[in-house]
Every structure is written in structure tokens, then in C-alpha cells.
Design a protein around this motif. Structure first.
Motif, mmCIF file in Angstrom:
data_model
loop_
_atom_site.group_PDB
_atom_site.id
_atom_site.type_symbol
_atom_site.label_atom_id
_atom_site.label_comp_id
_atom_site.label_asym_id
_atom_site.label_seq_id
_atom_site.Cartn_x
_atom_site.Cartn_y
_atom_site.Cartn_z
ATOM 1 N N GLN A 1 35.471 37.623 49.243
ATOM 2 C CA GLN A 1 35.490 39.069 49.464
ATOM 3 C C GLN A 1 36.706 39.487 49.813
ATOM 4 O OE1 GLN A 1 32.920 39.992 52.822
ATOM 5 N NE2 GLN A 1 31.983 41.818 51.799
ATOM 6 N N ILE A 2 37.807 38.796 50.446
ATOM 7 C CA ILE A 2 39.115 39.247 50.431
ATOM 8 C C ILE A 2 39.778 39.610 48.866
ATOM 9 C CG2 ILE A 2 41.412 38.725 51.177
ATOM 10 C CD1 ILE A 2 40.172 37.165 53.476
ATOM 11 N N ALA A 3 39.378 38.636 48.031
ATOM 12 C CA ALA A 3 39.906 38.735 46.924
ATOM 13 C C ALA A 3 39.155 40.249 46.389
ATOM 14 C CB ALA A 3 39.322 37.646 45.809
ATOM 15 N N LEU A 4 38.105 40.638 46.472
ATOM 16 C CA LEU A 4 37.452 41.721 46.006
ATOM 17 C C LEU A 4 38.271 42.954 46.707
ATOM 18 C CD1 LEU A 4 35.265 43.400 44.510
ATOM 19 C CD2 LEU A 4 33.780 43.175 46.491
ATOM 20 N N LEU A 5 38.554 42.825 47.945
ATOM 21 C CA LEU A 5 39.563 43.882 48.400
ATOM 22 C C LEU A 5 40.752 43.930 47.711
ATOM 23 C CD1 LEU A 5 38.420 43.589 52.359
ATOM 24 C CD2 LEU A 5 37.619 45.457 50.810
ATOM 25 N N LEU A 6 41.482 42.927 47.487
ATOM 26 C CA LEU A 6 42.820 42.748 46.747
ATOM 27 C C LEU A 6 42.561 43.651 45.525
ATOM 28 C CD1 LEU A 6 43.886 39.147 47.979
ATOM 29 C CD2 LEU A 6 44.928 41.244 48.735
ATOM 30 N N SER A 7 41.641 43.153 44.898
ATOM 31 C CA SER A 7 41.628 43.733 43.449
ATOM 32 C C SER A 7 41.260 45.429 43.559
ATOM 33 C CB SER A 7 40.235 43.157 42.729
ATOM 34 O OG SER A 7 39.141 43.556 43.345
ATOM 35 N N MET A 8 40.642 45.803 44.419
ATOM 36 C CA MET A 8 40.353 47.153 44.813
ATOM 37 C C MET A 8 41.728 47.714 44.965
ATOM 38 S SD MET A 8 37.057 47.521 47.014
ATOM 39 C CE MET A 8 36.949 49.497 46.982
ATOM 40 N N GLU A 9 42.461 47.196 45.926
ATOM 41 C CA GLU A 9 43.994 47.587 46.224
ATOM 42 C C GLU A 9 44.798 47.666 45.192
ATOM 43 O OE1 GLU A 9 46.347 47.020 50.525
ATOM 44 O OE2 GLU A 9 45.847 44.990 49.383
ATOM 45 N N LYS A 10 44.599 46.608 44.305
ATOM 46 C CA LYS A 10 45.493 46.634 42.990
ATOM 47 C C LYS A 10 45.242 47.727 42.062
ATOM 48 C CE LYS A 10 47.503 43.381 39.538
ATOM 49 N NZ LYS A 10 48.960 43.497 40.001
ATOM 50 N N SER A 11 43.781 48.138 42.025
ATOM 51 C CA SER A 11 43.366 49.042 41.065
ATOM 52 C C SER A 11 43.839 50.338 41.489
ATOM 53 C CB SER A 11 41.879 49.178 41.055
ATOM 54 O OG SER A 11 41.580 49.673 42.388
ATOM 55 N N LEU A 12 44.416 50.795 42.711
ATOM 56 C CA LEU A 12 44.825 51.952 43.044
ATOM 57 C C LEU A 12 46.333 52.121 42.418
ATOM 58 C CD1 LEU A 12 43.565 52.330 46.635
ATOM 59 C CD2 LEU A 12 42.494 53.316 44.741
ATOM 60 N N PRO B 1 48.790 50.407 36.277
ATOM 61 C CA PRO B 1 48.367 51.436 35.413
ATOM 62 C C PRO B 1 47.264 51.098 34.482
ATOM 63 C CG PRO B 1 50.124 49.828 34.771
ATOM 64 C CD PRO B 1 49.782 49.737 36.323
ATOM 65 N N LYS B 2 46.714 49.883 34.543
ATOM 66 C CA LYS B 2 45.512 49.231 34.017
ATOM 67 C C LYS B 2 44.327 49.533 34.565
ATOM 68 C CE LYS B 2 47.705 45.352 31.506
ATOM 69 N NZ LYS B 2 49.113 45.625 31.850
ATOM 70 N N THR B 3 43.305 49.869 33.931
ATOM 71 C CA THR B 3 41.954 50.248 34.468
ATOM 72 C C THR B 3 40.830 49.259 34.316
ATOM 73 O OG1 THR B 3 41.103 51.225 32.466
ATOM 74 C CG2 THR B 3 42.409 52.684 33.954
ATOM 75 N N LYS B 4 39.927 49.085 34.972
ATOM 76 C CA LYS B 4 38.695 48.264 34.813
ATOM 77 C C LYS B 4 38.140 48.161 33.418
ATOM 78 C CE LYS B 4 36.409 49.496 38.623
ATOM 79 N NZ LYS B 4 37.635 50.585 39.114
ATOM 80 N N GLU B 5 38.368 49.049 32.608
ATOM 81 C CA GLU B 5 37.832 49.162 31.319
ATOM 82 C C GLU B 5 38.973 48.497 30.603
ATOM 83 O OE1 GLU B 5 37.891 51.672 33.602
ATOM 84 O OE2 GLU B 5 35.638 51.218 33.905
ATOM 85 N N ASP B 6 39.998 48.279 30.538
ATOM 86 C CA ASP B 6 41.337 47.741 30.054
ATOM 87 C C ASP B 6 40.921 46.300 29.704
ATOM 88 O OD1 ASP B 6 43.666 46.736 29.108
ATOM 89 O OD2 ASP B 6 44.828 48.487 29.927
ATOM 90 N N PRO B 7 40.824 45.880 28.249
ATOM 91 C CA PRO B 7 40.789 44.361 28.080
ATOM 92 C C PRO B 7 41.775 43.426 29.046
ATOM 93 C CG PRO B 7 40.806 45.727 25.996
ATOM 94 C CD PRO B 7 41.178 46.455 27.432
ATOM 95 N N GLU B 8 42.926 43.944 29.341
ATOM 96 C CA GLU B 8 43.954 43.178 29.899
ATOM 97 C C GLU B 8 43.825 43.313 31.606
ATOM 98 O OE1 GLU B 8 47.814 44.259 28.514
ATOM 99 O OE2 GLU B 8 47.275 43.513 26.483
ATOM 100 N N TRP B 9 42.797 44.042 31.860
ATOM 101 C CA TRP B 9 42.587 44.135 33.494
ATOM 102 C C TRP B 9 42.339 42.940 34.180
ATOM 103 C CZ3 TRP B 9 43.774 46.420 37.782
ATOM 104 C CH2 TRP B 9 42.870 46.237 38.825
ATOM 105 N N GLY B 10 41.438 41.896 33.643
ATOM 106 C CA GLY B 10 41.359 40.502 34.163
ATOM 107 C C GLY B 10 42.590 39.738 34.194
ATOM 108 N N ASP B 11 43.243 39.774 33.031
ATOM 109 C CA ASP B 11 44.425 39.007 33.160
ATOM 110 C C ASP B 11 45.544 39.499 34.221
ATOM 111 O OD1 ASP B 11 43.648 37.253 31.059
ATOM 112 O OD2 ASP B 11 44.183 38.562 29.581
ATOM 113 N N ALA B 12 45.737 40.775 34.520
ATOM 114 C CA ALA B 12 46.722 41.620 35.307
ATOM 115 C C ALA B 12 46.254 40.879 36.792
ATOM 116 C CB ALA B 12 46.507 43.147 35.266
ATOM 117 N N LEU B 13 44.981 40.956 36.836
ATOM 118 C CA LEU B 13 44.542 40.408 38.397
ATOM 119 C C LEU B 13 44.897 38.843 38.558
ATOM 120 C CD1 LEU B 13 40.817 41.957 38.983
ATOM 121 C CD2 LEU B 13 42.811 42.639 40.128
ATOM 122 N N LEU B 14 44.761 38.311 37.559
ATOM 123 C CA LEU B 14 44.983 36.798 37.806
ATOM 124 C C LEU B 14 46.536 36.539 37.925
ATOM 125 C CD1 LEU B 14 42.659 35.137 35.443
ATOM 126 C CD2 LEU B 14 42.344 35.423 37.884
#
Length: 599
Positions: free
Chosen positions: A410-421, A424-437
């Protein structure tokens, strides 16, 4: 009490305690580097007259740690001084893990007001980590407030509900004694006229608190574990007579294991600090002896103009296995606090999801999106609760490992939300998952969560969900393939088969909740198997299991059914939010989401 009188009393009780050779030897032999070690000085008082002696004023004598300082305040070798009546049995005490508090306030017209609102707020704050404070009924189930109370009101309340803690806020007042002896009681409201004063003795109060439970065929007496009495004046420094230690003595004598009272007037500030620190620490499962020592220090620091630190008098009859009981209570409370923090976060995220849906559809005026500060506050709340849980939890237990794994996810989920703000990449961007990792903190949280889930499975979990979550995190972290291979590893596939077998067993033999989780696990396993199985078959299986999960949850309305539906939807949403898996997997998650109500 005048300063010179207190000094004279301190000198006399110091000489008395100095004659206890075992205490002198213990203080002299103590090693100050032992950390949390505390000396528990138990004064066993048979005669109630001895309760009037202010032992708490004693000072350390020559050659002892903290020489010349108040014995109960010195920190070289911390000492907790408690009183005890020999007739009170300690072996029957069970430290409460589910608190039910009764707060009693009384301030008849003839006496000044009491800080009832402030005390109630502190009690709610002490309960807050364990309750949903947005649910009035949940608060009422754990805290009852009797305002303008008569002694009959108290007895009636105790006959209906088994309270674990009782906090009394009332003035001490002199009552007629025999001969020249002055005695004290608590100023309750009179039953016939609540404007009038009913001076309640310790014996009458004990009878009200230790009454027969109504409707109990075994005629069990009500038995609160903790009773606290705060007696203060409405001015900043108390100026009324306190009830002395005699009321606390009477309550303890009638079988209440832990009684905290005041033998001198308490300041309002001191009374508020007392209820705040005492209940926050006791409800958390902290050792009452260390809590009392900390309370005296806090009162001495915060209220230097008063003698509140010396006013606190504690009667305690504690069992030999107190440490073991407290360890269990600390674990139960820490677990409840962590679960509540995660539920609070889940509720906030659900509201944000609903608001986002409304913004997209334009069905109502747009609500402001969550800001980075809001997300960070939620993250800190979970992390603090998680740290407390880790300190209290026994090693290797399935429940412990599963909770820690879920919290980090759940902390990881909050970190991903924080990063999305800020990304420049969005959740629809194919590279979004790589950017999170690529984010070290995010990846570390998931790696740790993954490890805990696997340890949970190895510890003997008979349910599928720990292994399924391990597999999901393995795939999300792109570790499902063999070294140097583009194919899913044999080990991953073997664990996938084992998880499926466990899930089917849970459906066959588990209870309603276990079966619901199992259907959700089979749905997720079907999604994960698209890496190596026929995608069409995986899709049809996943949709079938999703429908069965929702139907099962709709038919079996157990207490957590609504939350489990939300958890199932959140797990599906996570695949798309984190960019887990192939395009086909993400598309399948979106299609399943439409079936079960996930945007």
C-alpha cells in the motif's frame, strides 16, 4: 499543600523508605546502562490510614542514585512506586486488548466547572489509532460519556456494559468525618436534584463500579481493569481539596487491579496531561509501571508551578505474567492500528477514485485532486503504524508476515501516486511501469512485500493469497522469467500450479471469506498465466472467476464483504496503474474491471 509542609512530609517518608534495606541494596546495585530497566517499589498497605502518607514525595538518600532528588523522578535508576492492598488477587487479571471506556464527569452548581471537553478529546485521541473516527457508532461502541453524573447513573452504566477502563473527572470535596477527622469524597450530582452535591465516598463509588452485571446468569461482577480519577479546579492551578489516596485505596481494596488517583489538587493542565499520556500509553499495551514513571516526569516538566507529579497516586496489583500479557496486547493493538491506517488510506483512495470518475464524466462539480502533501500524510501514517507493528509483532507468524507485506504494497501505491504528480509520463504511457521501477523507494517496497508474502507461504499458510501475491509481485518486478531467458521460469509455473490448488481447496473447505479470496486468487492467476498459456482461455477463465467472486461476496454478507469487494477491484486497478504485464494482460484487467465495476 504548602511548600514547607510538603518538605516536612517528604523528609519523614524518605526516612521511612530509607529503612527498607532491600530497596537500598537494589538501588545501589543497579546498572544505569541497562536502558529500560525500572525498579518497581511495591508498598503493601493494609490499613487505609497509611494511604494518607505521601510516599511519592520521598527523596533519594545519601549514596543512592539521584541523591537529594525526588525518588520517583530520578532517572539514573528509574523507580515506579505503587501501592497495593494484600487482599487484591493479581493472578486473575487479564490485560484488555479491546478497550471499552466509560468517562464520568460531574460538576454540580456548588463547585466550579471541570474540563470535560478537553478530557473527552484526549480519550478520543487515544482511541483514534484503532477506530474509524468518521463512524460515530464505532466511537460510541468504545467510549461512553456520562455527563452530570449521579452515582446511580454510574452503577446503571456498569450493570449494563463491561467497561475495561473508567475515567472519573470530578472535584474532591470535604465531607463530615467522625470526631476531628476530615474525610474526602467526590462531588457527584444528587439523584433528586442534579444542581445539588452528593459527596460520594470511595466505598460507595466502589459499590457502583463493582456491581452485578444485569442479565448475567452467573451473577458476575463488573470488573474494570483500570480506574483513573482526575480531581482539579477550573483555574490554571488547582485550588480545591483533592479526595486524597483514600478513594483510590477503597477502589483497589474492592478488587480493581489498577487505580490512578490524586492525593493533592491537580491543575487543569496537569489533569489533561494525565488523561492524555495515561490512556495513550495504556491502550497501546505499554507497561503501566514505565507509564507511571513517564507520567510523573511529564507532569514535573509541563507543570512546574504545581505538585501534580507528586499528586499522582497509583494502586496496582499486577500478575506475574504481566510482561507476556502486555506483549500480546501490544501486538493486538499495533495490528489494529496498522489495519486501521491501511483501511483509512483505502477509503481515501476510493473517494479519490470516485471523484476522478465524476470529473471525467462531468456528473457533478469537479472535486480537487489529491495533492502531494495529502499523499505524503497518508504514507507517513501507514509507515508509523507499520514501524510500531514490526516492533510488537512476533517473528515468523503468518498473520504478521501477511500484514507487513500488505502494508508495504500500500505504501508503494502511495509512492506511485506521488510520482504520477511530478512525472512527465502518464499511466497510459507504455514506459510508465519502467519509470516506476526505476524509483528506488518504490521498488524496495515491492521487493520487501514480495519477500514477506513468500515467507508467509513458507510459514505454512493454508490459503492461496500469499502465494498469489508473491507471483503477482514477481511478475510486476519482471522477475518471472528464467535467467537469460525470454520464457517464464519452471519455478514460477510450479508455484502457479500450487497456488491454484490451494485456492480450489479454500473454495471447497474454507469459510465464506476464504472462498471469496480464493475466487479472486484464481482470477488473478488466470491473468498472470497469459505469459505462457492460451490468451483466450486465460481471458474466459479470469472473467468467470471474477463473476463468481462478486456473486459469492454478494451472497455472503460477512462483516468484511464490502471491503473485500473493494480490495478485489483495487488489485485489478493496480495492474493498469503500475503498468504490470503485457498489453493483453492490461486489456484483460480493464475488461474484467468493467464486469465488476472498476473504471
Amino acid at each position: 499543600m504548602a511548600t514547607f509542609a510538603m518538605q516536612d512530609a517528604a523528609r519523614e517518608v524518605s526516612h521511612l523508605l530509607e529503612s527498607i534495606r532491600s530497596l537500598t541494596a537494589e538501588l545501589a546495585s543497579s546498572d544505569p546502562v541497562e536502558g529500560q530497566r525500572i525498579i518497581h517499589l511495591r508498598l503493601v498497605l493494609s490499613a487505609s490510614e497509611l494511604a494518607l502518607l505521601p510516599f511519592e514525595l520521598a527523596t533519594s538518600h545519601v549514596g543512592m542514585p539521584g541523591q537529594g532528588q525526588p525518588l520517583a523522578l530520578q532517572t539514573v535508576t528509574p523507580v515506579c512506586l505503587t501501592r497495593e492492598v494484600r487482599r487484591v488477587a493479581a493472578s486473575t487479571l487479564e490485560w484488555p486488548t479491546k478497550p471499552r471506556i466509560l468517562m464520568v464527569t460531574a460538576a454540580p452548581r456548588e463547585v466550579s466547572a471541570v474540563p470535560a471537553r478537553e478530557h473527552e478529546e484526549k480519550l478520543k485521541a487515544a482511541l483514534a489509532p484503532y477506530l474509524d473516527m468518521d463512524e460515530p457508532q464505532e466511537i460510541e461502541d468504545h467510549l461512553t460519556v456520562l455527563a452530570e453524573a449521579t452515582i446511580e447513573d454510574v452503577r446503571e452504566a456498569c450493570s449494563k456494559t463491561a467497561y475495561t477502563h473508567i475515567h472519573i473527572l470530578a472535584h474532591g470535596i470535604a465531607r463530615d468525618g467522625t470526631g476531628d477527622e476530615a474525610k474526602y469524597g467526590l462531588a457527584f450530582h444528587a439523584q433528586q436534584d442534579r444542581n445539588e452535591v452528593d459527596i460520594v465516598s470511595g466505598e460507595r463509588l466502589a459499590s457502583a463500579l463493582r456491581c452485578h452485571m444485569r442479565g448475567d446468569i452467573e451473577q458476575v461482577l463488573s470488573s474494570p481493569v483500570v480506574v483513573s480519577i482526575a480531581s482539579c479546579d477550573s483555574a490554571n492551578v488547582g485550588a480545591v481539596l483533592a479526595p486524597g489516596a483514600s478513594i483510590a485505596h477503597a477502589l483497589h481494596e474492592q478488587g480493581i487491579p489498577l487505580v490512578v488517583g490524586s492525593q493533592f489538587p491537580l491543575s487543569v493542565k496537569g489533569s489533561i496531561l494525565l488523561v492524555e499520556l495515561l490512556y495513550r500509553r495504556l491502550l497501546a499495551g505499554d507497561d503501566p509501571r514505565i507509564t507511571v514513571h513517564d507520567l510523573r516526569q511529564a507532569l514535573y516538566t509541563a507543570c512546574p508551578e504545581s505538585h501534580d507529579w507528586a499528586s499522582v497516586v497509583v494502586y496496582a496489583s499486577l500478575p506475574g505474567n504481566l510482561i507476556e500479557q502486555l506483549q500480546q496486547a501490544r501486538f493486538e493493538q499495533a495490528n489494529q492500528a496498522l489495519n486501521m491506517a491501511m483501511r483509512h488510506t483505502a477509503g481515501v483512495l476510493q473517494k479519490e477514485s470516485n471523484a476522478a470518475r465524476s470529473r471525467r464524466k462531468g456528473t457533478k462539480p469537479p472535486e480537487p485532486e489529491m495533492q502531494s502533501k495529502d499523499i505524503n500524510d497518508l504514507k507517513q501514517q501507514i509507515m508509523q503504524a507499520m514501524e510500531r507493528f514490526e516492533e510488537a509483532a512476533p517473528d515468523g507468524q503468518i498473520k504478521t508476515l501477511g500484514t507487513l507485506a500488505s502494508a508495504r504494497k500500500q505504501i508503494a501505491l502511495l509512492l506511485s501516486m506521488e510520482k504520477s504528480l511530478s512525472s512527465p509520463k502518464t499511466k497510459e504511457d507504455p514506459e510508465w511501469g519502467d519509470a516506476l521501477l526505476d524509483d528506488e523507494e518504490f521498488r524496495t517496497m515491492l521487493e520487501t512485500s514480495r519477500r514477506y508474502y513468500y515467507e508467509c507461504y513458507k510459514a505454512g499458510a493454508r490459503e492461496a493469497w500469499p502465494l498469489v501475491q508473491y507471483l503477482a509481485l514477481t511478475a510486476g518486478l519482471k522477475r518471472e522469467k528464467g535467467p537469460g531467458s525470454s520464457k517464464v521460469s519452471k519455478r514460477f509455473q510450479r508455484l502457479w500450479i500450487a497456488a491454484g490448488a490451494l485456492a480450489r481447496e479454500n473454495i471447497r473447505w474454507g469459510d465464506a471469506q476464504q472462498a471469496a479470496w480464493a475466487y479472486g486468487s484464481l482470477m488473478e492467476l488466470s491473468v498472470l498465466s497469459m505469459h505462457w498459456r492460451d490468451p483466450k482461455k486465460c481471458s474466459s477463465e479470469a472473467k468467470l472467476f471474477a463473476r463468481q467472486a462478486i456473486e459469492h461476496l454478494d451472497l455472503n454478507k460477512y462483516s468484511d464483504a464490502e471491503f473485500d469487494i473493494f480490495s478485489l477491484r483495487r488489485q485489478l486497478r493496480r495492474y493498469n496503474y503500475w503498468g504490470w504485464g503485457t498489453k493483453e494482460m492490461l486489456q484483460l484487467c480493464r475488461e474484467i474491471g468493467e464486469l465488476i465495476g472498476v473504471d
